[in-house]
Every structure is written in C-alpha cells, then in structure tokens.
Design an enzyme around this catalytic site. Structure first.
Site, PDB file in Angstrom:
ATOM      1  N   LEU A  75       0.790  -1.230   0.000  1.00 50.24           N
ATOM      2  CA  LEU A  75       0.000   0.000   0.000  1.00 50.24           C
ATOM      3  C   LEU A  75       0.828   1.289   0.000  1.00 50.24           C
ATOM      4  O   LEU A  75       0.261   2.372   0.017  1.00 50.24           O
ATOM      5  CB  LEU A  75      -1.018   0.019   1.155  1.00 50.24           C
ATOM      6  CG  LEU A  75      -1.900  -1.226   1.294  1.00 50.24           C
ATOM      7  CD1 LEU A  75      -2.831  -1.088   2.484  1.00 50.24           C
ATOM      8  CD2 LEU A  75      -2.680  -1.495   0.019  1.00 50.24           C
ATOM      9  N   CYS A  76       2.153   1.195  -0.002  1.00 51.67           N
ATOM     10  CA  CYS A  76       2.985   2.397  -0.140  1.00 51.67           C
ATOM     11  C   CYS A  76       2.991   2.838  -1.602  1.00 51.67           C
ATOM     12  O   CYS A  76       3.070   2.008  -2.495  1.00 51.67           O
ATOM     13  CB  CYS A  76       4.419   2.124   0.294  1.00 51.67           C
ATOM     14  SG  CYS A  76       4.684   2.252   2.052  1.00 51.67           S
ATOM     15  N   HIS A  77       2.938   4.135  -1.797  1.00 54.92           N
ATOM     16  CA  HIS A  77       3.005   4.680  -3.150  1.00 54.92           C
ATOM     17  C   HIS A  77       4.449   4.657  -3.649  1.00 54.92           C
ATOM     18  O   HIS A  77       5.365   4.951  -2.885  1.00 54.92           O
ATOM     19  CB  HIS A  77       2.518   6.133  -3.170  1.00 54.92           C
ATOM     20  CG  HIS A  77       1.069   6.270  -2.854  1.00 54.92           C
ATOM     21  ND1 HIS A  77       0.591   6.344  -1.565  1.00 54.92           N
ATOM     22  CD2 HIS A  77      -0.011   6.351  -3.658  1.00 54.92           C
ATOM     23  CE1 HIS A  77      -0.726   6.471  -1.590  1.00 54.92           C
ATOM     24  NE2 HIS A  77      -1.115   6.472  -2.853  1.00 54.92           N
ATOM     25  N   MET A 113       8.002   6.180   5.519  1.00 57.23           N
ATOM     26  CA  MET A 113       8.304   4.761   5.338  1.00 57.23           C
ATOM     27  C   MET A 113       9.627   4.566   4.604  1.00 57.23           C
ATOM     28  O   MET A 113      10.370   3.632   4.893  1.00 57.23           O
ATOM     29  CB  MET A 113       7.170   4.045   4.596  1.00 57.23           C
ATOM     30  CG  MET A 113       5.873   3.975   5.391  1.00 57.23           C
ATOM     31  SD  MET A 113       6.069   3.351   7.077  1.00 57.23           S
ATOM     32  CE  MET A 113       6.794   1.754   6.805  1.00 57.23           C
ATOM     33  N   GLU A 114       9.949   5.465   3.693  1.00 63.64           N
ATOM     34  CA  GLU A 114      11.211   5.367   2.964  1.00 63.64           C
ATOM     35  C   GLU A 114      12.389   5.594   3.911  1.00 63.64           C
ATOM     36  O   GLU A 114      13.394   4.869   3.847  1.00 63.64           O
ATOM     37  CB  GLU A 114      11.224   6.359   1.804  1.00 63.64           C
ATOM     38  CG  GLU A 114      10.328   5.963   0.647  1.00 63.64           C
ATOM     39  CD  GLU A 114       8.820   6.054   0.901  1.00 63.64           C
ATOM     40  OE1 GLU A 114       8.057   5.467   0.122  1.00 63.64           O
ATOM     41  OE2 GLU A 114       8.401   6.715   1.887  1.00 63.64           O
ATOM     42  N   ASP A 128      24.089  -8.711   8.276  1.00 60.44           N
ATOM     43  CA  ASP A 128      24.401  -9.755   7.300  1.00 60.44           C
ATOM     44  C   ASP A 128      25.898  -9.849   7.035  1.00 60.44           C
ATOM     45  O   ASP A 128      26.456 -10.943   6.977  1.00 60.44           O
ATOM     46  CB  ASP A 128      23.647  -9.491   5.995  1.00 60.44           C
ATOM     47  CG  ASP A 128      23.930 -10.557   4.947  1.00 60.44           C
ATOM     48  OD1 ASP A 128      23.774 -11.758   5.266  1.00 60.44           O
ATOM     49  OD2 ASP A 128      24.324 -10.196   3.828  1.00 60.44           O
TER      50      ASP A 128
END
Length: 159
Positions: A75-77, A113-114, A128
């Site tokens: 749902l993120c653009h 969110m980014e 990692d």
C-alpha cells in the site's frame, strides 16, 4: 485520534488516493542502531573485514531500500525521491553503529516509510555482513525522528 487511512468503510485494506493532495516538499528522518561486540566494531572501523568496506555497502543498501520501499511495504506509493542520505556513525561507548537517514521529495504523500526502510535495511546489511563474526548483534531503536511537509505539517520526536 485520526482514523486509519488504509482501511475503507468495510475495513478492507486499500491504497490511499492522494490525487487531491497538494504537492509540497516533504522530508523525513529516521534512526536505527546496531549493537555489537567491541571487536566487531573495531574490525568495521579499521576496514579489516574480509568482505570489504562494510559501512559503504550498508549505505548503498539503505539508499536502494528507500528507493524500493513501495515494492516491500504493501500500500505504499512509489515515490520519485529527490534525496536519500544514509549516515553511519560508529559509537565506541555503546559499541554500536548509529544510522541516521533522510528522505526528501516534492510530492503528494510523505516519505516516512522510505526513511524508516532505509535505516532498517542499512542495519540489516551490517548484520548480514558481520554475522559470521558476531551472531549476537542487536538491531534496536528503529524510529522516525522527524517529518516535514504535507497537511499534518512538522513533527519531531520528543526528547
């Protein structure tokens, strides 16, 4: 408290329509840290890791993650980011690497969110690359620090 914007009247998830929102400059800053053994931090800082420049790889991973957030978070653009920065600062006292990110654009939706994804993936990349020598590393403090722009204006974390 505002209602959740990603749910319709029936409670179904949907992508928010931002077509009527004003185009404004939007910016977000996020933070994360990864705690590790002092020997691991020294290896990273001294450049003694056999995989190469761990901090450079984590920085690139964070930038790539910000650009791919809409592929990872439902749902993120998809956004046309104009700036992404990822800063990785060793903290000898904490035996950690502190990660600060900044995302910016001129658009119709925010970049929180980014910025959070960039910080998270940079931390995951450090994990990692170093897990062979330090499996006990801990990623913590992933948080939004500040956001600017849009209808809700400026917000900054307290403290």
């Amino acid at each position: 408290m505002s209602k959740l914007t990603h749910l319709d009247e029936q409670g179904h998830a949907h992508m928010v329509d931002v077509s009527e929102k004003a185009v404004t400059t939007r910016e977000a800053r996020a933070y994360a840290e990864i705690l590790m053994l002092p020997e691991t931090l020294e290896m990273i800082v001294s450049g003694g890791h056999k995989k190469g420049d761990v901090l450079a790889v984590a920085r690139i991973a964070g930038i790539q993650a910000a650009k791919r957030t809409s592929d990872l978070i439902p749902l993120c653009h998809p956004l046309m980011l104009t700036k992404v920065s990822v800063e990785l600062v060793p903290d000898v006292e904490k035996s950690a690497i502190c990660i600060s990110t900044l995302c910016r654009l001129s658009g119709q939706t925010g970049v929180e969110m980014e910025a959070l994804t960039a910080a998270s993936v940079a931390a995951l990349t450090l994990y990692d690359m170093c897990k062979a020598v330090d499996k006990g590393m801990v990623i913590s403090e992933v948080k939004l620090i500040e956001k600017k722009g849009g209808k809700s204006g400026h917000w900054k974390i307290e403290g």
